[in-house]
Design an enzyme around this catalytic site. Structure first.
Site, short mmCIF file in Angstrom:
data_model
loop_
_atom_site.label_atom_id
_atom_site.label_comp_id
_atom_site.label_asym_id
_atom_site.label_seq_id
_atom_site.Cartn_x
_atom_site.Cartn_y
_atom_site.Cartn_z
N ARG A 110 0.84 -1.32 -0.01
CA ARG A 110 -0.09 -0.09 0.14
C ARG A 110 0.98 1.03 0.20
NH1 ARG A 110 -0.60 4.65 2.63
NH2 ARG A 110 -0.55 3.71 4.49
N ASP A 111 1.59 1.45 1.12
CA ASP A 111 2.57 2.71 1.14
C ASP A 111 3.51 2.54 0.25
OD1 ASP A 111 3.29 5.39 1.88
OD2 ASP A 111 2.87 4.96 4.03
N GLU A 161 -4.51 10.48 10.24
CA GLU A 161 -3.33 11.20 9.26
C GLU A 161 -2.75 12.43 10.18
OE1 GLU A 161 -5.16 12.35 5.84
OE2 GLU A 161 -3.23 12.10 4.65
N TYR A 164 -6.63 5.07 11.41
CA TYR A 164 -5.37 6.02 11.37
C TYR A 164 -5.72 7.46 11.72
CZ TYR A 164 -2.11 3.29 7.88
OH TYR A 164 -1.38 2.47 7.50
N HIS A 170 7.79 7.85 8.42
CA HIS A 170 8.17 8.09 7.23
C HIS A 170 9.45 8.65 7.27
CE1 HIS A 170 5.05 7.36 4.06
NE2 HIS A 170 4.25 7.44 5.18
N THR A 192 3.17 11.60 9.12
CA THR A 192 2.60 11.47 7.61
C THR A 192 3.78 12.40 6.71
OG1 THR A 192 0.27 11.70 8.06
CG2 THR A 192 1.03 12.39 5.98
N HIS A 226 3.72 4.60 12.77
CA HIS A 226 3.99 4.48 11.29
C HIS A 226 4.83 5.82 10.91
CE1 HIS A 226 2.00 4.03 6.85
NE2 HIS A 226 2.64 5.27 6.86
C1 LIG Z 1 -2.38 7.39 4.34
C2 LIG Z 1 -1.76 7.45 5.46
C3 LIG Z 1 -2.27 6.37 6.43
C4 LIG Z 1 -0.11 7.55 5.51
O1 LIG Z 1 0.41 6.62 5.00
C5 LIG Z 1 0.37 8.32 6.15
O2 LIG Z 1 -0.06 9.51 6.59
O3 LIG Z 1 1.65 8.48 6.35
#
Ligand SMILES: CC(C)C(=O)C(=O)O
Length: 506
Positions: A13-14, A143, A141, A206, A176, A204
Protein backbone atom coordinates in the site's frame (compact mmCIF):
# COMPACT_ATOMS: atom_id res chain seq x y z
CA UNK A 1 8.98 -11.28 30.33
CA UNK A 2 9.37 -9.85 26.83
CA UNK A 3 6.67 -7.65 25.33
CA UNK A 4 5.29 -8.96 22.02
CA UNK A 5 5.04 -6.39 19.22
CA UNK A 6 3.33 -6.70 15.86
CA UNK A 7 5.06 -5.97 12.58
CA UNK A 8 2.70 -4.65 9.91
CA UNK A 9 4.17 -4.53 6.42
CA UNK A 10 2.71 -1.88 4.12
CA UNK A 11 4.88 -2.43 1.04
CA UNK A 12 1.82 -3.19 -1.06
CA UNK A 13 0.00 0.00 0.00
CA UNK A 14 2.36 2.78 1.16
CA UNK A 15 5.28 1.14 -0.67
CA UNK A 16 3.32 1.31 -3.89
CA UNK A 17 3.05 5.06 -3.32
CA UNK A 18 6.74 5.33 -4.28
CA UNK A 19 6.87 7.46 -7.40
CA UNK A 20 6.92 5.22 -10.49
CA UNK A 21 5.92 2.00 -8.71
CA UNK A 22 2.86 -0.04 -9.60
CA UNK A 23 2.50 -3.72 -8.68
CA UNK A 24 0.40 -6.05 -10.81
CA UNK A 25 -2.19 -8.30 -9.15
CA UNK A 26 0.07 -11.34 -9.58
CA UNK A 27 3.03 -9.47 -8.06
CA UNK A 28 0.91 -8.37 -5.12
CA UNK A 29 -0.22 -11.93 -4.51
CA UNK A 30 3.27 -13.48 -4.52
CA UNK A 31 4.64 -10.68 -2.32
CA UNK A 32 1.78 -11.14 0.15
CA UNK A 33 2.40 -14.90 0.21
CA UNK A 34 6.11 -14.51 0.89
CA UNK A 35 5.53 -11.86 3.57
CA UNK A 36 3.00 -13.92 5.50
CA UNK A 37 4.33 -17.44 4.96
CA UNK A 38 8.10 -17.04 5.02
CA UNK A 39 9.00 -13.62 6.40
CA UNK A 40 6.20 -14.11 8.92
CA UNK A 41 5.14 -10.51 9.45
CA UNK A 42 1.98 -10.31 11.55
CA UNK A 43 -0.15 -8.22 9.20
CA UNK A 44 0.02 -6.72 5.72
CA UNK A 45 -1.67 -3.66 4.27
CA UNK A 46 -2.24 -4.45 0.61
CA UNK A 47 -4.12 -1.59 -1.07
CA UNK A 48 -6.23 1.54 -0.77
CA UNK A 49 -9.94 1.00 -1.37
CA UNK A 50 -11.58 2.33 -4.54
CA UNK A 51 -8.30 3.04 -6.34
CA UNK A 52 -8.81 1.01 -9.51
CA UNK A 53 -10.12 -2.18 -11.06
CA UNK A 54 -6.61 -3.64 -10.93
CA UNK A 55 -6.44 -3.01 -7.17
CA UNK A 56 -9.78 -4.71 -6.69
CA UNK A 57 -8.58 -7.73 -8.63
CA UNK A 58 -5.33 -7.84 -6.59
CA UNK A 59 -7.15 -7.69 -3.26
CA UNK A 60 -9.63 -10.35 -4.37
CA UNK A 61 -6.77 -12.69 -5.25
CA UNK A 62 -5.00 -12.04 -1.95
CA UNK A 63 -8.12 -12.45 0.19
CA UNK A 64 -9.21 -15.67 -1.49
CA UNK A 65 -5.73 -17.16 -0.94
CA UNK A 66 -5.56 -15.78 2.64
CA UNK A 67 -8.98 -17.20 3.50
CA UNK A 68 -7.86 -20.67 2.48
CA UNK A 69 -4.73 -20.34 4.63
CA UNK A 70 -6.52 -18.88 7.67
CA UNK A 71 -4.74 -15.53 7.23
CA UNK A 72 -7.72 -13.35 6.28
CA UNK A 73 -7.56 -11.22 9.45
CA UNK A 74 -3.95 -10.34 8.62
CA UNK A 75 -4.84 -8.65 5.33
CA UNK A 76 -5.69 -4.96 5.73
CA UNK A 77 -6.96 -2.27 3.36
CA UNK A 78 -6.81 1.52 3.71
CA UNK A 79 -10.35 2.91 3.62
CA UNK A 80 -11.99 6.33 3.87
CA UNK A 81 -14.75 8.13 5.74
CA UNK A 82 -16.99 8.08 2.68
CA UNK A 83 -20.36 6.76 3.82
CA UNK A 84 -20.84 3.28 2.35
CA UNK A 85 -18.43 3.51 -0.60
CA UNK A 86 -15.30 1.95 0.98
CA UNK A 87 -17.42 -0.61 2.81
CA UNK A 88 -19.01 -1.87 -0.40
CA UNK A 89 -15.59 -2.05 -2.00
CA UNK A 90 -14.29 -4.10 0.95
CA UNK A 91 -17.22 -6.49 0.66
CA UNK A 92 -16.59 -6.97 -3.04
CA UNK A 93 -12.86 -7.50 -2.43
CA UNK A 94 -13.53 -10.08 0.29
CA UNK A 95 -11.39 -8.19 2.83
CA UNK A 96 -12.33 -8.06 6.51
CA UNK A 97 -9.92 -5.57 8.11
CA UNK A 98 -10.10 -1.88 7.31
CA UNK A 99 -7.63 0.83 8.26
CA UNK A 100 -9.87 3.88 8.29
CA UNK A 101 -8.17 7.16 7.37
CA UNK A 102 -9.23 10.02 9.63
CA UNK A 103 -7.68 13.40 10.36
CA UNK A 104 -5.06 13.52 13.12
CA UNK A 105 -4.38 17.28 13.05
CA UNK A 106 -6.68 20.27 13.27
CA UNK A 107 -4.78 21.78 10.35
CA UNK A 108 -5.72 18.91 8.02
CA UNK A 109 -9.27 18.79 9.31
CA UNK A 110 -10.02 22.47 8.84
CA UNK A 111 -8.15 23.04 5.58
CA UNK A 112 -8.79 19.80 3.74
CA UNK A 113 -12.12 18.48 5.02
CA UNK A 114 -13.35 21.90 6.16
CA UNK A 115 -15.30 20.26 8.98
CA UNK A 116 -15.57 20.72 12.71
CA UNK A 117 -14.13 18.03 15.00
CA UNK A 118 -17.66 17.13 16.16
CA UNK A 119 -18.92 16.48 12.62
CA UNK A 120 -15.78 14.51 11.74
CA UNK A 121 -16.08 12.31 14.84
CA UNK A 122 -19.76 11.61 14.22
CA UNK A 123 -19.03 10.59 10.63
CA UNK A 124 -16.22 8.31 11.82
CA UNK A 125 -18.56 6.73 14.37
CA UNK A 126 -21.19 6.03 11.72
CA UNK A 127 -18.68 4.28 9.43
CA UNK A 128 -17.16 2.29 12.30
CA UNK A 129 -20.53 1.19 13.62
CA UNK A 130 -21.75 0.10 10.21
CA UNK A 131 -18.49 -1.75 9.50
CA UNK A 132 -18.55 -3.57 12.84
CA UNK A 133 -22.21 -4.48 12.37
CA UNK A 134 -21.26 -6.04 9.05
CA UNK A 135 -18.47 -8.04 10.75
CA UNK A 136 -15.39 -5.99 9.74
CA UNK A 137 -12.41 -5.34 12.01
CA UNK A 138 -11.58 -1.65 12.17
CA UNK A 139 -8.29 0.14 12.87
CA UNK A 140 -8.17 3.96 12.75
CA UNK A 141 -5.36 6.04 11.21
CA UNK A 142 -4.89 9.62 12.49
CA UNK A 143 -3.37 11.20 9.42
CA UNK A 144 -0.79 13.94 10.16
CA UNK A 145 -0.90 12.89 13.81
CA UNK A 146 2.72 14.05 14.32
CA UNK A 147 1.88 17.66 13.42
CA UNK A 148 -1.31 17.23 15.40
CA UNK A 149 0.77 16.45 18.50
CA UNK A 150 3.05 19.39 17.84
CA UNK A 151 0.44 22.02 17.07
CA UNK A 152 -3.01 20.82 18.15
CA UNK A 153 -2.52 18.27 20.92
CA UNK A 154 -5.90 19.08 22.43
CA UNK A 155 -7.55 18.08 19.13
CA UNK A 156 -5.66 14.74 19.12
CA UNK A 157 -6.87 14.04 22.66
CA UNK A 158 -10.41 15.05 21.73
CA UNK A 159 -10.24 12.63 18.76
CA UNK A 160 -8.90 9.77 20.84
CA UNK A 161 -11.24 10.40 23.79
CA UNK A 162 -14.01 9.82 21.24
CA UNK A 163 -12.64 7.12 18.97
CA UNK A 164 -10.95 4.87 21.54
CA UNK A 165 -14.45 4.25 22.97
CA UNK A 166 -15.64 2.92 19.60
CA UNK A 167 -15.47 -0.84 18.88
CA UNK A 168 -12.09 -0.66 17.10
CA UNK A 169 -8.98 -2.83 17.34
CA UNK A 170 -6.09 -0.43 16.95
CA UNK A 171 -5.14 3.22 16.61
CA UNK A 172 -2.52 3.82 13.90
CA UNK A 173 -0.24 6.83 14.37
CA UNK A 174 1.37 8.07 11.15
CA UNK A 175 4.14 10.63 11.01
CA UNK A 176 2.67 11.53 7.63
CA UNK A 177 5.38 13.98 6.56
CA UNK A 178 8.30 12.23 8.26
CA UNK A 179 9.06 15.26 10.40
CA UNK A 180 9.44 13.77 13.87
CA UNK A 181 12.71 13.49 15.73
CA UNK A 182 13.43 10.31 17.71
CA UNK A 183 12.88 12.27 20.95
CA UNK A 184 9.43 13.43 19.83
CA UNK A 185 8.54 9.96 18.54
CA UNK A 186 9.22 8.66 22.04
CA UNK A 187 7.47 11.41 23.99
CA UNK A 188 4.39 11.64 21.74
CA UNK A 189 3.79 7.88 21.71
CA UNK A 190 4.43 7.69 25.46
CA UNK A 191 1.90 10.45 26.14
CA UNK A 192 -0.80 8.42 24.38
CA UNK A 193 0.17 5.07 25.84
CA UNK A 194 -0.12 6.57 29.33
CA UNK A 195 -3.38 8.36 28.64
CA UNK A 196 -5.07 5.39 26.91
CA UNK A 197 -3.52 2.30 28.56
CA UNK A 198 -6.14 -0.09 27.15
CA UNK A 199 -5.56 0.95 23.52
CA UNK A 200 -3.27 -0.79 21.02
CA UNK A 201 -1.15 1.82 19.19
CA UNK A 202 0.78 1.23 15.95
CA UNK A 203 3.48 3.70 14.89
CA UNK A 204 4.00 4.50 11.19
CA UNK A 205 7.18 6.44 10.32
CA UNK A 206 8.25 8.14 7.11
CA UNK A 207 11.86 8.66 6.20
CA UNK A 208 12.09 12.26 4.98
CA UNK A 209 14.96 13.08 7.36
CA UNK A 210 16.40 9.54 7.18
CA UNK A 211 15.07 8.98 10.70
CA UNK A 212 12.40 6.37 9.87
CA UNK A 213 14.07 3.42 11.60
CA UNK A 214 15.31 5.51 14.55
CA UNK A 215 11.76 6.80 15.03
CA UNK A 216 9.99 3.43 14.96
CA UNK A 217 12.50 2.11 17.48
CA UNK A 218 11.68 5.03 19.79
CA UNK A 219 7.98 4.41 19.22
CA UNK A 220 8.45 0.80 20.35
CA UNK A 221 10.49 1.86 23.38
CA UNK A 222 7.70 4.27 24.33
CA UNK A 223 5.17 1.42 24.31
CA UNK A 224 3.75 1.16 20.77
CA UNK A 225 2.54 -2.42 20.26
CA UNK A 226 2.90 -2.36 16.50
CA UNK A 227 5.05 -0.74 13.83
CA UNK A 228 4.55 -0.26 10.09
CA UNK A 229 7.47 -1.07 7.78
CA UNK A 230 8.09 -1.58 4.08
CA UNK A 231 10.48 -3.78 2.14
CA UNK A 232 13.49 -1.76 0.92
CA UNK A 233 12.02 1.32 2.66
CA UNK A 234 9.66 1.98 -0.26
CA UNK A 235 6.87 4.48 0.33
CA UNK A 236 5.53 7.96 -0.30
CA UNK A 237 8.31 10.54 -1.05
CA UNK A 238 11.45 9.35 0.83
CA UNK A 239 9.69 6.15 1.87
CA UNK A 240 8.87 4.41 5.14
CA UNK A 241 11.06 2.76 7.77
CA UNK A 242 12.78 -0.20 6.10
CA UNK A 243 11.74 -3.67 7.24
CA UNK A 244 15.20 -5.28 7.21
CA UNK A 245 16.93 -2.46 9.09
CA UNK A 246 14.21 -2.12 11.72
CA UNK A 247 14.19 -5.87 12.35
CA UNK A 248 17.99 -5.94 12.79
CA UNK A 249 17.99 -2.94 15.14
CA UNK A 250 15.10 -4.30 17.23
CA UNK A 251 16.76 -7.70 17.51
CA UNK A 252 20.15 -6.36 18.52
CA UNK A 253 19.30 -3.29 20.57
CA UNK A 254 15.80 -3.57 22.02
CA UNK A 255 16.11 -6.62 24.18
CA UNK A 256 12.79 -6.48 26.01
CA UNK A 257 10.54 -7.01 22.98
CA UNK A 258 9.90 -10.00 20.77
CA UNK A 259 8.32 -10.38 17.37
CA UNK A 260 7.76 -12.92 14.66
CA UNK A 261 9.89 -12.01 11.65
CA UNK A 262 12.35 -14.61 10.31
CA UNK A 263 15.45 -12.57 9.50
CA UNK A 264 16.93 -15.21 7.21
CA UNK A 265 14.25 -14.35 4.64
CA UNK A 266 14.81 -10.58 4.53
CA UNK A 267 17.24 -10.69 1.62
CA UNK A 268 14.91 -12.86 -0.44
CA UNK A 269 11.90 -10.57 0.01
CA UNK A 270 14.09 -7.55 -0.67
CA UNK A 271 15.22 -8.96 -4.02
CA UNK A 272 11.70 -9.96 -4.96
CA UNK A 273 10.37 -6.46 -4.29
CA UNK A 274 13.36 -4.93 -6.07
CA UNK A 275 12.37 -6.85 -9.18
CA UNK A 276 8.65 -6.11 -8.95
CA UNK A 277 9.04 -2.42 -8.09
CA UNK A 278 11.87 -1.72 -10.53
CA UNK A 279 13.54 0.34 -7.80
CA UNK A 280 17.13 -0.85 -7.47
CA UNK A 281 18.39 -1.39 -3.95
CA UNK A 282 21.37 0.94 -3.40
CA UNK A 283 24.46 -1.26 -2.94
CA UNK A 284 25.09 0.31 0.46
CA UNK A 285 21.54 -0.18 1.79
CA UNK A 286 22.03 -1.78 5.24
CA UNK A 287 21.36 -5.55 5.49
CA UNK A 288 20.13 -6.05 1.91
CA UNK A 289 22.43 -3.91 -0.28
CA UNK A 290 24.78 -5.80 -2.58
CA UNK A 291 27.99 -4.49 -0.96
CA UNK A 292 27.17 -4.34 2.72
CA UNK A 293 28.86 -7.62 3.58
CA UNK A 294 31.82 -7.04 1.27
CA UNK A 295 35.17 -6.16 2.79
CA UNK A 296 37.05 -3.87 0.45
CA UNK A 297 40.13 -2.69 2.31
CA UNK A 298 42.93 -5.27 2.42
CA UNK A 299 43.44 -4.63 6.14
CA UNK A 300 39.86 -5.79 6.81
CA UNK A 301 40.25 -9.00 4.84
CA UNK A 302 43.50 -9.64 6.69
CA UNK A 303 41.78 -9.00 10.04
CA UNK A 304 39.04 -11.51 9.20
CA UNK A 305 41.71 -14.23 9.21
CA UNK A 306 42.95 -13.05 12.60
CA UNK A 307 40.32 -13.73 15.23
CA UNK A 308 37.55 -12.13 13.13
CA UNK A 309 38.71 -8.62 13.99
CA UNK A 310 36.36 -6.93 11.55
CA UNK A 311 33.19 -8.92 12.24
CA UNK A 312 30.29 -7.52 14.30
CA UNK A 313 26.96 -8.85 15.59
CA UNK A 314 25.58 -8.05 12.16
CA UNK A 315 26.76 -11.30 10.63
CA UNK A 316 25.72 -11.92 7.01
CA UNK A 317 24.64 -15.53 7.65
CA UNK A 318 21.83 -14.22 9.88
CA UNK A 319 20.26 -12.82 6.72
CA UNK A 320 21.07 -15.71 4.39
CA UNK A 321 24.15 -13.90 3.05
CA UNK A 322 27.92 -14.25 3.32
CA UNK A 323 31.05 -12.14 3.58
CA UNK A 324 32.64 -11.28 0.26
CA UNK A 325 35.95 -9.63 -0.51
CA UNK A 326 36.08 -6.89 -3.12
CA UNK A 327 38.69 -6.81 -5.84
CA UNK A 328 39.93 -3.35 -6.74
CA UNK A 329 42.63 -0.82 -6.07
CA UNK A 330 42.42 -1.04 -2.29
CA UNK A 331 42.40 -4.82 -2.17
CA UNK A 332 45.52 -6.29 -0.79
CA UNK A 333 46.82 -9.83 -1.08
CA UNK A 334 44.39 -11.01 1.60
CA UNK A 335 41.30 -10.05 -0.47
CA UNK A 336 42.66 -11.86 -3.49
CA UNK A 337 43.59 -14.93 -1.47
CA UNK A 338 40.08 -15.08 0.01
CA UNK A 339 38.56 -14.95 -3.49
CA UNK A 340 40.95 -17.54 -4.88
CA UNK A 341 40.07 -19.81 -1.97
CA UNK A 342 36.40 -19.59 -2.94
CA UNK A 343 37.37 -20.70 -6.45
CA UNK A 344 39.59 -23.48 -5.11
CA UNK A 345 42.76 -21.91 -6.56
CA UNK A 346 46.02 -21.42 -4.67
CA UNK A 347 49.00 -19.49 -6.04
CA UNK A 348 52.62 -19.21 -4.89
CA UNK A 349 53.46 -15.88 -3.25
CA UNK A 350 55.36 -14.53 -6.26
CA UNK A 351 52.40 -15.10 -8.61
CA UNK A 352 49.96 -13.72 -6.10
CA UNK A 353 51.92 -10.48 -6.02
CA UNK A 354 51.73 -10.14 -9.83
CA UNK A 355 47.98 -10.80 -9.86
CA UNK A 356 47.51 -8.26 -7.04
CA UNK A 357 49.40 -5.63 -9.03
CA UNK A 358 47.20 -6.20 -12.10
CA UNK A 359 44.01 -5.90 -10.07
CA UNK A 360 45.24 -2.64 -8.55
CA UNK A 361 46.00 -1.30 -12.06
CA UNK A 362 42.52 -2.27 -13.26
CA UNK A 363 41.01 -0.61 -10.20
CA UNK A 364 42.93 2.58 -10.98
CA UNK A 365 41.27 2.57 -14.39
CA UNK A 366 37.87 2.38 -12.64
CA UNK A 367 37.25 -1.15 -13.91
CA UNK A 368 35.22 -3.55 -11.82
CA UNK A 369 36.86 -6.90 -11.15
CA UNK A 370 34.68 -9.85 -10.14
CA UNK A 371 35.83 -13.09 -8.55
CA UNK A 372 34.99 -14.87 -11.78
CA UNK A 373 37.44 -12.61 -13.64
CA UNK A 374 40.33 -14.03 -11.62
CA UNK A 375 41.07 -17.09 -13.79
CA UNK A 376 41.28 -14.81 -16.83
CA UNK A 377 43.55 -12.33 -15.06
CA UNK A 378 45.77 -15.14 -13.80
CA UNK A 379 46.05 -16.60 -17.30
CA UNK A 380 46.90 -13.20 -18.70
CA UNK A 381 49.34 -12.02 -16.03
CA UNK A 382 51.12 -15.33 -15.61
CA UNK A 383 51.14 -15.98 -19.32
CA UNK A 384 49.36 -19.28 -18.93
CA UNK A 385 47.29 -20.80 -21.65
CA UNK A 386 43.77 -20.03 -20.48
CA UNK A 387 42.32 -23.38 -19.50
CA UNK A 388 39.03 -21.56 -19.69
CA UNK A 389 38.49 -21.34 -23.46
CA UNK A 390 36.78 -24.67 -24.02
CA UNK A 391 33.80 -22.93 -25.54
CA UNK A 392 34.19 -20.07 -27.95
CA UNK A 393 31.97 -18.07 -30.26
CA UNK A 394 33.28 -18.41 -33.79
CA UNK A 395 30.81 -16.06 -35.46
CA UNK A 396 27.49 -14.47 -34.93
CA UNK A 397 25.03 -12.26 -36.76
CA UNK A 398 22.59 -10.20 -34.74
CA UNK A 399 19.77 -8.35 -36.42
CA UNK A 400 17.65 -5.52 -35.21
CA UNK A 401 15.27 -4.03 -37.75
CA UNK A 402 12.20 -1.85 -37.36
CA UNK A 403 9.02 -3.90 -37.48
CA UNK A 404 10.78 -7.29 -37.31
CA UNK A 405 11.71 -9.43 -34.33
CA UNK A 406 15.40 -9.31 -33.40
CA UNK A 407 17.22 -12.49 -34.33
CA UNK A 408 20.60 -14.14 -33.85
CA UNK A 409 22.59 -16.74 -35.75
CA UNK A 410 25.37 -18.11 -33.61
CA UNK A 411 28.27 -20.42 -34.41
CA UNK A 412 29.83 -21.95 -31.32
CA UNK A 413 32.84 -24.22 -30.95
CA UNK A 414 32.70 -26.61 -28.04
CA UNK A 415 36.03 -28.37 -27.81
CA UNK A 416 36.37 -29.62 -31.40
CA UNK A 417 32.75 -29.59 -32.43
CA UNK A 418 31.14 -26.64 -34.21
CA UNK A 419 27.42 -25.89 -33.83
CA UNK A 420 25.29 -23.32 -35.60
CA UNK A 421 21.82 -22.25 -34.48
CA UNK A 422 19.51 -19.34 -34.91
CA UNK A 423 16.67 -17.96 -32.87
CA UNK A 424 14.54 -14.92 -32.31
CA UNK A 425 14.09 -12.97 -29.10
CA UNK A 426 12.79 -9.84 -27.44
CA UNK A 427 16.08 -8.10 -28.10
CA UNK A 428 19.41 -9.03 -29.65
CA UNK A 429 20.84 -10.47 -26.46
CA UNK A 430 17.66 -12.45 -25.80
CA UNK A 431 17.87 -13.84 -29.35
CA UNK A 432 21.54 -14.73 -28.75
CA UNK A 433 20.62 -16.53 -25.53
CA UNK A 434 17.81 -18.44 -27.27
CA UNK A 435 20.22 -19.62 -29.97
CA UNK A 436 22.77 -20.55 -27.30
CA UNK A 437 20.15 -22.57 -25.41
CA UNK A 438 19.47 -24.56 -28.59
CA UNK A 439 23.16 -25.43 -28.90
CA UNK A 440 23.53 -26.32 -25.24
CA UNK A 441 20.44 -28.55 -25.42
CA UNK A 442 22.25 -30.65 -28.03
CA UNK A 443 25.11 -30.98 -25.55
CA UNK A 444 22.50 -31.91 -22.89
CA UNK A 445 23.68 -29.02 -20.83
CA UNK A 446 21.37 -26.83 -18.79
CA UNK A 447 22.35 -23.18 -18.52
CA UNK A 448 22.11 -21.43 -15.16
CA UNK A 449 19.38 -18.83 -14.73
CA UNK A 450 20.24 -15.21 -15.38
CA UNK A 451 19.15 -13.52 -12.17
CA UNK A 452 20.57 -10.03 -12.59
CA UNK A 453 21.87 -7.99 -15.50
CA UNK A 454 23.53 -4.69 -14.62
CA UNK A 455 24.92 -2.27 -17.16
CA UNK A 456 27.27 0.55 -16.27
CA UNK A 457 28.25 3.28 -18.69
CA UNK A 458 30.56 5.96 -17.34
CA UNK A 459 28.95 9.41 -17.21
CA UNK A 460 30.08 11.85 -19.89
CA UNK A 461 27.63 11.43 -22.75
CA UNK A 462 29.92 9.72 -25.29
CA UNK A 463 28.31 7.32 -27.74
CA UNK A 464 31.56 5.30 -28.00
CA UNK A 465 31.95 4.92 -24.22
CA UNK A 466 32.91 1.51 -22.92
CA UNK A 467 29.94 -0.32 -21.52
CA UNK A 468 30.38 -2.77 -18.67
CA UNK A 469 27.84 -5.56 -18.24
CA UNK A 470 27.83 -7.62 -15.08
CA UNK A 471 25.56 -10.65 -15.17
CA UNK A 472 24.67 -12.71 -12.12
CA UNK A 473 23.84 -16.38 -12.67
CA UNK A 474 22.47 -19.10 -10.46
CA UNK A 475 21.33 -22.68 -10.92
CA UNK A 476 17.71 -23.28 -9.88
CA UNK A 477 17.48 -24.29 -6.26
CA UNK A 478 21.09 -23.36 -5.50
CA UNK A 479 22.18 -20.53 -3.24
CA UNK A 480 25.56 -19.91 -4.79
CA UNK A 481 25.72 -17.16 -7.38
CA UNK A 482 28.32 -16.39 -10.00
CA UNK A 483 29.00 -12.98 -11.52
CA UNK A 484 30.71 -12.50 -14.87
CA UNK A 485 31.64 -9.30 -16.56
CA UNK A 486 32.05 -8.12 -20.13
CA UNK A 487 33.44 -4.85 -21.40
CA UNK A 488 32.91 -3.43 -24.88
CA UNK A 489 31.73 -0.24 -26.52
CA UNK A 490 28.70 -2.22 -27.72
CA UNK A 491 26.32 -3.22 -24.97
CA UNK A 492 25.19 -6.51 -26.53
CA UNK A 493 28.78 -7.53 -27.24
CA UNK A 494 29.74 -6.86 -23.63
CA UNK A 495 26.81 -9.04 -22.47
CA UNK A 496 27.92 -11.81 -24.86
CA UNK A 497 31.44 -11.56 -23.46
CA UNK A 498 30.09 -11.97 -19.93
CA UNK A 499 28.03 -14.96 -21.08
CA UNK A 500 31.03 -16.70 -22.68
CA UNK A 501 32.97 -16.30 -19.45
CA UNK A 502 30.14 -17.95 -17.57
CA UNK A 503 30.07 -20.86 -20.03
CA UNK A 504 33.78 -21.49 -19.67
CA UNK A 505 33.64 -21.25 -15.90
CA UNK A 506 30.89 -23.77 -15.44
C1 LIG B 1 -2.32 7.36 4.15
C2 LIG B 1 -1.71 7.51 5.49
C3 LIG B 1 -2.21 6.52 6.45
C4 LIG B 1 -0.22 7.45 5.46
O1 LIG B 1 0.39 6.60 4.90
C5 LIG B 1 0.47 8.47 6.21
O2 LIG B 1 -0.19 9.38 6.71
O3 LIG B 1 1.70 8.39 6.29
Amino acid sequence: MKRRIEIMDTTLRDGEQTSGVSFSAAEKLTTAQLLLEEVKVDRIEVASARVSEGELDAVKRITSWAKEKGFLDKVEVLTFVDGDASLSWMEEAGAVTMNLLTKGSLNHLTHQLKKTPEVHFEEIEKVVQKAVDKGFNVNIYLEDWSNGMRNSMEYVFQHLDYTTKLPIKRILLPDTLGVLTPEESFSFVKALVERYPETHFDFHAHNDYDLGVANVIQGVKAGAQGIHLTVNGLGERAGNAALASAVAVLTDFVKDVEFNVDETTLYKISRLVEGYSGIRIPPNQPIVGESVFTQTAGIHADGDKKNNLYVSELRPDRFGRRTLYALGKSSGKANIEQNLKMLGISLPDEDLKKVTQRIIQLGDKKETVTREDLPFIIADVLDRAPAVERISVQNYVLTHSKGLQPSATVQLKIENKVYEENAQGDGQYDAFMNALKKVMRQEKFELPELIDYAVRIPPGGRTDALCETIITWRYKGEKKEMRTRGLDSDQTVSAIEATMKMLNLI
